[in-house]
Design an enzyme around this catalytic site. Structure first.
Site, PDB file in Angstrom:
ATOM      1  N   GLU A  44       8.488   7.103  -4.170  1.00 52.90           N
ATOM      2  CA  GLU A  44       7.255   7.580  -2.953  1.00 52.90           C
ATOM      3  C   GLU A  44       7.872   8.599  -2.565  1.00 52.90           C
ATOM      4  OE1 GLU A  44       4.644   3.612  -3.999  1.00 52.90           O
ATOM      5  OE2 GLU A  44       5.907   3.732  -2.662  1.00 52.90           O
ATOM      6  N   CYS A  93      -1.705   5.919   1.971  1.00 50.42           N
ATOM      7  CA  CYS A  93      -1.259   5.823   3.374  1.00 50.42           C
ATOM      8  C   CYS A  93      -0.278   6.458   4.175  1.00 50.42           C
ATOM      9  CB  CYS A  93      -0.395   4.408   2.610  1.00 50.42           C
ATOM     10  SG  CYS A  93      -1.047   3.010   2.619  1.00 50.42           S
ATOM     11  N   CYS A  99      -1.374  -1.477  -0.466  1.00 51.21           N
ATOM     12  CA  CYS A  99      -0.741  -1.249   1.202  1.00 51.21           C
ATOM     13  C   CYS A  99      -2.741   0.590   1.608  1.00 51.21           C
ATOM     14  CB  CYS A  99      -0.127   0.090   0.882  1.00 51.21           C
ATOM     15  SG  CYS A  99       0.730   0.834  -0.097  1.00 51.21           S
ATOM     16  N   CYS A 100      -2.744   0.723   0.482  1.00 52.28           N
ATOM     17  CA  CYS A 100      -3.610   1.696   1.036  1.00 52.28           C
ATOM     18  C   CYS A 100      -4.665   1.725   1.749  1.00 52.28           C
ATOM     19  CB  CYS A 100      -3.912   2.631  -0.686  1.00 52.28           C
ATOM     20  SG  CYS A 100      -2.249   3.246  -0.872  1.00 52.28           S
TER      21      CYS A 100
HETATM   22  O1  FUB Z   1       6.153  -0.830   0.664  1.00 48.34           O
HETATM   23  C1  FUB Z   1       4.932  -0.366   1.720  1.00 48.34           C
HETATM   24  C2  FUB Z   1       4.432   0.012   1.306  1.00 48.34           C
HETATM   25  O2  FUB Z   1       3.490  -0.869  -0.107  1.00 48.34           O
HETATM   26  C3  FUB Z   1       4.172   1.395   1.126  1.00 48.34           C
HETATM   27  O3  FUB Z   1       4.378   2.351   1.995  1.00 48.34           O
HETATM   28  C4  FUB Z   1       4.130   1.604   0.069  1.00 48.34           C
HETATM   29  O4  FUB Z   1       3.973   3.107  -0.226  1.00 48.34           O
HETATM   30  C5  FUB Z   1       4.285   0.700  -0.874  1.00 48.34           C
HETATM   31  O5  FUB Z   1       5.243   0.850  -1.266  1.00 48.34           O
HETATM   32 ZN    ZN Z   2      -0.324   2.507   0.823  1.00 50.02          ZN
END
Ligand code: FUB
Ligand code: ZN
Length: 666
Positions: free
Chosen positions: A321, A339, A409-410
């Site tokens: 990522e 994010c 998370c998003c």
């Molecule tokens: O690991 C926590 C969150 O989940 C990260 O910021 C994202 O990229 C996803 O992996």
């Molecule tokens: Zn995210």
């Protein structure tokens, strides 16, 4: 009158000028005098795009996310850890963080729309956090429920994220206190921060969070409480990242490969990297540490000059990522996590607070209207985690919005981000009042020269005309600084990663009380200094034709391709509007493109249209509004031909929307 800007803004000179100004404003070891932002709750947004987005957040995203936190048992995990309920841990090891982020967003809502029922609900969830907190202050349900013996044993190795989750609790605690004045969550946050400080520190353990977030959170907790130990702890973690000879496995994935002050290239996991930069900027604000600021400048350049999508998305590769190499910006496989765009906004805004140059807000605006906003559906209940720039319409998560994710998370970041967007609109320092975002509504600004109310009328981003009525409590002399977005210039954003095919500077118009106004343009702002009297108006005209964008030749994914932008909005074609075929569309430079505001489409957007060879209609919609009518082919960078004569892109196309302006200043 249209004024042409004297020169293109260039980063190298900008960085030098910035450093000189900033160093003049601070002493090493002392807090820097930053720009004060007008908080989001003092900026009322009355209509238009952001009013709709705020409402969708309030009525769609937050309630839906709270419901998912319940149904996925994320909230139950706290009740179980607190022995309020029997059961096992459910879900991913960092699920606690989602609940903290949604609660942070819900608290922001309370500030602008008091709601007794929501407040009671939030207090109930906070009570579960408090129950789950151990007597020594530790709080992480994944470990407490079944792995208590492994607490803080996995800081650098899987399953990680303990300190990341804790960072989100601490941030939520400080935020909740700031907006509600209540201490129930703040108390949990302080107790947790003190526990972390009892384990990690100069004479204690030296690991750093494997995913950044705690750093900024601790500095925010310091700002909320005035307790210096939290600043010191945040500083400790920032100083320790990449410190030599300490860990067996230093990793660029977590920006832990070299001390942050030495870093020049943005690398690794994109969200971590952006949060890392935000934390560094926060620490600089509190300490005036010049080395940190210099590193922030280098990382800013690396990010925005060589590794950023036209949409403001960052983190090109799915592998890790992460950021890719310079100019590695593939379209169909673009990762560009929602994010990460939010993280870029955090970084940009802090840099702007340190030195208020419009370039930071140009990037912030790009990420906001495109990379970030595209991550959530118009109704607020459908999300993209990855944000492709080209899609067949078939490939799962890149093509279709989802209501929630196992790794959420998003959506949870969107919950806490959208409510604070109005807070990016205005700022002030000394006798200067900065207008960064154009959005209709009222704002109250407490300047040193007295309180000023600003009433802004505009249809931005669909129309480039802005009128602001200035109402100082009493007559006052100050400088009003209106941002002149880089998208009006020869390059859509600073640097040469992208350029307009027309190579033109659109110029801007400015009037005060209906009269053409001499203005000074510098650092991305048109400045007007005068004694302001209640009822004075300032009107800005930003020409908004549809413009063709080309990428730097090293972006091989875009060789022979062209994208479309109008104002701050990047466009895409969807199969829905283009006989099911968006990927293979070829745009000739000679093809005329028009923009028209369509009130009924996608909640009201400007649509770009033209005629393809053979007479087929071409239509493009804002990238952020894609996939709101189901999946179909989607494309941002179109094949380009140059057979026809270039169209006069400079031709004004303000796409007038009726019934808004009274003619003053336009
Ligand atoms: O690991 C926590 C969150 O989940 C990260 O910021 C994202 O990229 C996803 O992996
Ligand atoms: Zn995210």
């Amino acid at each position: 009158m249209i004024h042409n800007k004297p020169t293109r803004r260039r980063w190298s000179s900008l960085a030098v000028a910035t450093c000189i100004t900033v160093f003049a404003n601070c002493t090493q070891g002392q807090p820097v005098k930053t720009v004060t932002c007008v908080p989001f709750w003092k900026v009322q947004v009355t209509e238009g795009l952001w009013s709709a987005r705020l409402e969708a957040n309030r009525n769609g995203t937050i309630p839906a996310s709270l419901a998912f936190c319940e149904s996925s048992k994320r909230i139950d995990n706290f009740a179980i850890a607190g022995k309020l309920k029997e059961g096992k841990f459910t879900g991913l090891h960092f699920n606690d963080s989602d609940v903290y982020k949604v609660i942070e967003g819900a608290a922001y809502i309370l500030k602008v729309r008091p709601d007794a029922e929501l407040e009671k609900y939030i207090d109930g969830v906070i009570a579960k956090f408090a129950a789950a907190q151990q007597s020594d202050g530790y709080l992480d349900t994944y470990f407490t429920i079944a792995r208590a013996d492994q607490r803080f044993r996995h800081i650098q190795h899987s399953p990680r994220h303990e300190l990341y989750c804790m960072g989100h609790l601490i941030e939520a605690g400080a935020a909740h206190y700031e907006v509600t004045g209540k201490k129930n969550l703040l108390t949990v946050a302080m107790k947790l921060a003190d526990h972390i400080g009892s384990v990690f520190g100069p004479e204690k353990r030296h690991e750093v969070p494997e995913h950044q977030q705690l750093e900024s959170a601790l500095i925010r907790l310091y700002r909320a409480t005035g307790e210096k130990r939290y600043l010191k702890l945040g500083q400790f973690f920032i100083d320790q990242r990449g410190a030599p000879g300490r860990r067996k496995n230093p990793a660029s994935y977590s920006q832990d490969h070299m001390p942050v002050r030495k870093q020049s290239e943005i690398v690794g996991h994109a969200v971590r990297a952006m949060y890392n930069c935000a934390g560094m900027a926060d620490l600089y604000m509190e300490t005036g540490d010049a080395e940190l600021l210099a590193a922030c400048h280098r990382l800013w350049e690396s990010t925005t000059r060589r590794k950023m999508y036209l949409t403001g998305g960052v983190g090109a590769t799915a592998h890790g990522e992460a950021f890719g190499e310079d100019y590695q910006l593939p379209n169909a496989s673009a990762y560009a996590e929602t994010c990460a765009a939010i993280g870029l906004v955090f970084f940009a805004h802090r840099m702007w607070q340190i030195s208020p140059n419009g370039e930071y807000i140009d990037v912030l605006e790009r990420a906001l209207y495109n990379g970030m906003l595209g991550g959530v559906s118009l109704i607020g209940d459908g999300f993209f985690y990855v944000n492709r720039l080209a899609s067949s319409g078939k490939e799962g998560r890149g093509a279709t919005r989802r209501t929630w994710f196992g790794c959420a998370c998003c959506p949870s970041n969107v919950c806490r981000f959208i409510p604070i967007v109005p807070g990016y609109a205005y700022g002030h320092r000394d006798d200067k009042l900065y207008v960064n975002m154009y959005l209709p509504g009222r704002a109250k600004v407490k300047m040193d020269t007295g309180e000023v109310t600003l009433i802004q009328q505009t249809k931005y981003p669909w129309d480039g005309r802005i009128k602001i009525t200035v109402e100082p409590a009493r007559d006052a002399e100050f400088t009003l600084k209106m941002r002149i977005p880089s998208w009006t210039s020869v390059n859509p954003v600073g640097g040469n990663l992208y350029r307009y095919a027309d190579n033109a500077d659109m110029g801007v118009g400015l009037k005060v009380n209906g009269n053409d106004q001499e203005m000074k343009i510098g650092n991305g702002y048109a400045s007007v200094r005068r004694k302001w009297t209640s009822g004075d108006t300032i009107s800005l005209i930003l020409p908004m034709p549809v413009r063709r964008v080309l990428a730097h030749e090293k972006v091989t994914a875009n060789t022979g391709r062209v994208a479309l932008q109008r104002g701050p909005v990047v466009y895409c074609a969807e199969g829905k509007d283009n006989a099911d075929k968006a990927i293979e569309i070829v745009l000739d430079d000679g093809m005329a493109l028009e923009a028209e505001y369509c009130k009924e489409l996608l909640g009201g957007v400007s649509v770009v249209t033209g005629k393809l060879p053979g007479g087929r209609e071409f239509a493009a919609i804002p990238y952020f509004a894609r996939a709101n009518r189901g999946a179909s082919e989607m494309n941002v960078w179109f094949k380009r031909t140059q057979t026809g004569p270039p169209t006069n892109d400079k031709k004004e196309n303000t796409n007038e929307i009726e019934g808004h302006f009274d003619g003053d200043g336009h």
